[in-house]
Design an enzyme around this catalytic site. Structure first.
Site, short mmCIF file in Angstrom:
data_model
loop_
_atom_site.label_atom_id
_atom_site.label_comp_id
_atom_site.label_asym_id
_atom_site.label_seq_id
_atom_site.Cartn_x
_atom_site.Cartn_y
_atom_site.Cartn_z
N ASP A 275 -9.58 -3.87 -5.53
CA ASP A 275 -9.02 -3.00 -4.49
C ASP A 275 -9.72 -1.65 -4.49
O ASP A 275 -9.83 -0.98 -5.51
CB ASP A 275 -7.52 -2.81 -4.74
CG ASP A 275 -6.79 -2.25 -3.54
OD1 ASP A 275 -7.41 -1.49 -2.77
OD2 ASP A 275 -5.61 -2.57 -3.35
N SER B 104 0.84 -1.19 0.00
CA SER B 104 0.00 0.00 0.00
C SER B 104 0.88 1.25 0.00
O SER B 104 1.67 1.43 -0.91
CB SER B 104 -0.96 -0.04 1.19
OG SER B 104 -1.97 0.93 1.06
N HIS C 75 -8.07 -4.86 -1.43
CA HIS C 75 -6.87 -4.31 -0.80
C HIS C 75 -6.26 -5.26 0.22
O HIS C 75 -5.06 -5.32 0.39
CB HIS C 75 -7.21 -2.98 -0.14
CG HIS C 75 -6.01 -2.14 0.17
ND1 HIS C 75 -5.22 -1.58 -0.81
CD2 HIS C 75 -5.46 -1.77 1.35
CE1 HIS C 75 -4.22 -0.89 -0.25
NE2 HIS C 75 -4.35 -0.99 1.06
#
Length: 718
Positions: free
Chosen positions: A657, A572, A692
């Site tokens: 995501d 991330s 995600h």
């Protein structure tokens, strides 16, 4: 066989040796096959973007498809997945071995420590090969009359991805609310269940963030609705059970798109809190939980730069605030004086060198967690006498989390403790005598012995003289401080998120193969307090990247790792970190794993239709301001790709995501393939069902870890 395996335990040595013997021919064949594989090459369609009299050309802008249905894009992702599978086919035996190692350390039948809320004790348990938990409750702590609230395994059977969120029982304990996400976009449908009848109510709340807060009448709930495009939760609705969602009353709407909206209930159950949170400011509005028609009232007017949170105990509000306190302080105010800071009273004063991180309030006790020089400590104070006691722990560096302290009249404090060498341990600590009672420690199956491992906490001098903390762990019988061990270096470094040393059963598969594992506590976290965060955000962001690079250089120079065997990992915002460091210092890393990486910084931050963009302006800056545009452009991984050699890289993402869109890493990989001047491996894998957080389920996610570990271990043998 690699020399890093020479001193591992006999059982692991034998199994690994057998594996390598069995796979040696496969590896040789794979090397020949890999030479004939052609990496997917994406087409270019120049897309011009102009701002501040500056033009950028994005050849891969066409890869964005918000609907995720474009056949050409899906086909390209499938081709990348096929290429990755082919490149790593010779590692499948290693992947399977590591998967079995990790899974074999996990107790299949396991349960959480019950926590009390109202008249019941709530817990969860895992059984056998189940991927998901079963949620239960009982009227006593030993669970003698346990009742199943929700079996997530049954609910997940019809779905490739399934996630439950926000389990919440009504005040009378008769109803259960929970959110479910079947796409991994973090948009939940809330369901309601009659616990005794084991049936669902007709009520169903669509498009929510997955959590409700109950009013005290047992039929009113408050929930947050998300914008389907930006995914911002910005509207708070009140729903009465038995009525259609279309008739729900909106009680609050957040019009400032730089704010997140959250919901909770006060510990004394008298109030519903609406949380308004941006990166550099916050606010709270209060609703009377006893009045089903009440409207929210602000606790205090919002102020730019003022961040605070609340706890209510009877007639007093306790405020965790940064008002005239860089590292936060705790204050209190009587309910008759809310809205006026001049009546606020210090409880824990401001301290420039100690950060106040967390606190819990009980009827006659205050518990607070502070961080000094990167180490957390817990203090228990009796409010009526002022008597204080600081808790002590054995490890030099560790993680501490207060949880499950739901009742004001608790007699004990519940906390979770772990370190690099100590598995997660749950304690109750008597608030009067301070006696620790160990409730549970995570079992690690197999031949695990914590005495086989050692951890260290050191400081590395960054290029500007700042001292960067680093946490290290290794296996004692494979470690030599002679620059021969492979080094696995991890960091995050954004949003003030601090990653303390924690225990991991997965990590043992690296340590037992001679790896030294390091967490670099770089600027952008709050490891050294709030100033450490401020020195790694917006126009100071470059410090995050240079800190990571400087830690790598220092660890190899000091003998913790072989300079030719360094592997870097981040996800991330940590994936942004990986993208930046491979542009800035690619020669330092043999392999890099970047998960769901935020790499197309400038384009994303210029597009307010992309989920979460507007909330990020105070973290990264707004590129519509030329100062921030120029600065972002100087480090944006996608924009800074150049014609140079890059490390071996494994990039992973999820098609659905909702935080870092799939097309960011997709474009990045395509551009890297076009520019890089080396013949090292560049692999891109997309989970076509996940978002995600990756795969759902406790065992499915282990495959992702085994893939990454095998990728690195394979590189050591080349």
């Amino acid at each position: 066989m690699s020399p890093i395996l020479s001193k591992i335990t006999l059982s692991l040595f034998v199994s690994s040796a057998m594996l390598m013997t069995a796979c040696s021919n496969q590896h040789n064949e794979a090397t020949t096959t890999m030479a004939n594989l052609t990496a997917p090459i994406a087409k270019k369609i120049p897309h011009e973007m102009v701002i501040h009299n500056h033009t950028r050309i994005d050849d891969y802008y066409w890869m964005r498809d918000d609907s995720r249905t474009n056949p050409e894009i899906l086909a390209h992702l499938d081709t990348e997945n096929d290429y990755t599978a082919a490149q790593l086919k010779h590692t499948e035996a290693m992947q399977e071995l590591i998967f079995k190692e990790i899974k074999g350390r996990i107790e299949k039948d396991d349960s959480s420590v019950p926590t009390k809320k109202g008249d019941f004790y709530y817990a969860s348990e895992m059984q056998g090969e189940n991927e998901y938990p079963i949620y239960l409750r009982s009227s006593d702590v030993i669970g003698s009359n346990s009742q199943v609230l929700l079996d997530v395994n049954e609910l997940a059977k019809a779905h490739d991805y399934y996630q439950v969120s926000g389990l919440s029982a009504s005040p009378n304990g008769k109803l259960l609310a929970y959110g479910e996400d079947t796409l991994s976009r973090r948009i939940y449908t809330v369901q309601f269940k009659d616990i005794a009848a084991n049936t669902l109510l007709a009520d169903k709340l669509e498009g929510t963030n997955g959590t409700v807060v109950w009013g005290n009448d047992n039929k009113t709930v408050y929930y947050i609705k998300k914008d389907p495009q930006t995914l911002l939760g910005y509207q708070v609705f009140r729903h009465t059970l038995g009525t259609p969602q279309a008739s729900d009353e909106m009680v609050y709407q957040e019009n400032n798109k730089s704010y997140y909206t959250g919901l909770s209930k006060s510990k004394d159950d008298s109030s519903v809190f609406i949380w308004h949170s941006s990166t550099e400011a916050s606010g709270i509005s209060i609703i009377d939980a006893n009045d089903a028609k009440a409207l929210p009232k602000p606790f205090i007017a919002r102020e730019e730069g003022h961040e605070y949170s609340l706890t209510k105990v009877h007639d007093w509000y306790y405020i965790h605030t940064n008002w005239q306190a860089t590292n936060f302080r705790l204050m209190k105010v009587h309910k008759t004086h809310i809205g006026d800071k001049k009546h606020w009273q210090d409880v824990i004063p401001a301290n420039d060198t100690v950060k106040l991180e967390d606190y819990e309030l009980f009827t006659d006790h205050l518990v607070y967690q502070q961080r000094e020089q990167g180490v957390s400590r817990i203090t228990i104070e009796q409010l009526s006498t002022g008597k204080k006691q600081q808790l002590s722990f054995n490890d030099s560096a560790y993680s501490l989390d207060l949880y499950g302290n739901n009742e004001l009249d608790n007699k004990a404090l519940r906390l979770h403790y772990a370190s690099f060498t100590t598995p997660g341990t749950h304690y109750d600590i008597d608030l009067t005598t301070f006696k620790k009672t160990q409730l549970k420690q995570t079992k690690v199956l197999g031949d695990f012995n914590s005495n086989n491992y050692a951890s260290e906490r050191i400081f590395v001098t960054a290029r500007d003289g700042k001292q960067v903390p680093v946490s290290l762990v290794y296996r004692k019988d494979t470690f030599k401080k002679d620059s021969t061990n492979p080094l696995y270096q991890y960091a995050y470094g954004s949003y003030g998120h601090t990653i303390d040393p924690y225990f991991s059963v997965s990590r043992l598969s690296l340590l037992d193969r001679g790896f030294v594992y390091a967490i670099a506590h770089i600027r952008g976290s709050e490891m050294l307090g709030r100033p450490w965060y401020e020195d790694g955000k917006k126009l100071n962001k470059m410090n995050t990247f240079t800190d990571f690079i400087d830690v790598t250089k220092a660890l190899t120079m000091q003998g913790y790792g072989d300079a030719d065997k360094v592997f870097a990992v981040g996800g991330s915002a940590g994936g942004l970190l990986m993208g930046a460091v491979v542009n800035m210092a690619p020669e330092l890393y043999k392999g890099v794993a970047a998960a769901v990486p935020f790499v197309d910084v400038v384009t994303t931050m210029l597009d307010e239709s992309i989920p979460l963009t507007t909330n990020e302006f105070k973290e990264w800056g707004n590129p519509k301001d030329k100062v921030y545009y120029d600065y972002m452009l100087s480090y944006s991984p996608y924009d800074q790709v150049s014609a140079q050699d890059y490390p071996n890289m494994l990039v992973t993402t999820g098609l659905h995501d909702s935080q870092v869109q799939y097309f960011e890493p997709m474009k990045w990989v395509a551009k890297l393939r076009d520019y890089k001047t080396d013949d090292k491996v560049l692999l891109f894998k997309t989970d076509m069902e996940a978002g995600h957080g990756g795969a759902s389920g406790r065992f499915k996610s282990i495959h992702e870890t085994a893939l990454q570990y095998s990728f690195f271990i394979d590189l050591l043998n080349k």
